[in-house]
Design an enzyme around this catalytic site. Sequence first.
Site, short mmCIF file in Angstrom:
data_model
loop_
_atom_site.label_atom_id
_atom_site.label_comp_id
_atom_site.label_asym_id
_atom_site.label_seq_id
_atom_site.Cartn_x
_atom_site.Cartn_y
_atom_site.Cartn_z
N ALA A 1 9.33 -3.95 -5.82
CA ALA A 1 8.34 -2.86 -5.92
C ALA A 1 8.07 -2.40 -7.34
O ALA A 1 7.31 -1.45 -7.54
CB ALA A 1 8.75 -1.65 -5.07
N ALA A 2 8.61 -3.08 -8.35
CA ALA A 2 8.34 -2.66 -9.73
C ALA A 2 6.84 -2.73 -10.03
O ALA A 2 6.28 -1.84 -10.68
CB ALA A 2 9.12 -3.52 -10.72
N GLY A 3 6.19 -3.78 -9.56
CA GLY A 3 4.74 -3.90 -9.76
C GLY A 3 3.97 -2.81 -9.03
O GLY A 3 2.97 -2.29 -9.55
N ASP A 4 4.44 -2.44 -7.85
CA ASP A 4 3.79 -1.36 -7.11
C ASP A 4 3.96 -0.03 -7.82
O ASP A 4 3.03 0.79 -7.86
CB ASP A 4 4.37 -1.27 -5.69
CG ASP A 4 4.05 -2.48 -4.83
OD1 ASP A 4 3.00 -3.10 -5.06
OD2 ASP A 4 4.86 -2.81 -3.94
N GLY B 1 0.82 -1.21 0.00
CA GLY B 1 0.00 0.00 0.00
C GLY B 1 0.85 1.25 0.00
O GLY B 1 0.63 2.18 -0.78
#
Length: 307
Positions: free
Chosen positions: A248-251, A40
Amino acid sequence: MELVVIGSSNVDLVITLPKIPAIGETVLGGKSAMIFGGKGANQAVTAIRSGGDVAFITKLGIDIFGENTKAHFLREGFPEKYILKDQHEATGIAQIFVSAKGENSIAVAPGANMHLLPADIQPFEAEIKKAKLVLAQLEIPIETVEYIAAFAARNQVKFILNPAPAQTLSDALLKNTWLLTPNETEAEILTGIKITGTDTAEKAAELLLQKGVQHVIITMGENGCLLHDRSGTVHYKAYREKAVDTTAAGDVFNGVLAVAITKGFSFANAIETASAAAAISVTRHGAQSSIPYQDEIEEYLASAKNT
């Protein structure tokens, strides 16, 4: 606020070691680091750095990690009133051991994240009604995610769900989801279809549409992503960069995508922008330390178009 992100906040405690300790073993390590994380928080920080008008609803503990995390969020520019505190649970913590070979061992104590309940969201319903978009993930209680999705649907607010960490979801939740953004593994868990390429990704996305989702974007790492909805299917290529850390690339993709949609971008332009941001992030170490700012994304896109 145009975008409301609702989700988890963690502090990652990372220790590098010659090897991962066995049970009962003590290994003297090298460097240690405290890194802000949580899906988040990663997506919210990405959204605000990419120029979004963002509120982040999250819950921390009353401890040193919570105080440090709150100070970090205030520096990023988040409104303070949405940063909640739990009187009994600690801030979410991940203890990560990383070996010299690059192997890791991770233990997570979700803490206050799993006490972000529908009652915590209710005081902000008026703000959520006015938002263009709500973005959530699955590191908070599923009952909270289902509540948010149903509330957004009743009030004609677009709801994006990044279904991570992977788990099965109810048909009711899927029906209230405007856009679902699984990766290949998550899409397989949701549908039972193993993703081996764009053909199988399209089959999985179609099954999710049949369950009520309006739009599906399946992210496939260096193979780009696939957008599928009632208007058809489009495969978008990824920007190729030498990855040093894909954390965190997807985030980053999800955070930038959400902001672009609130700004009125088409899916094609939103995906292009989000893909560029993700490409930048994999060239940097860490989670939130890898997240680019708006001007960096714009420069990257301009450079890509000139090559």
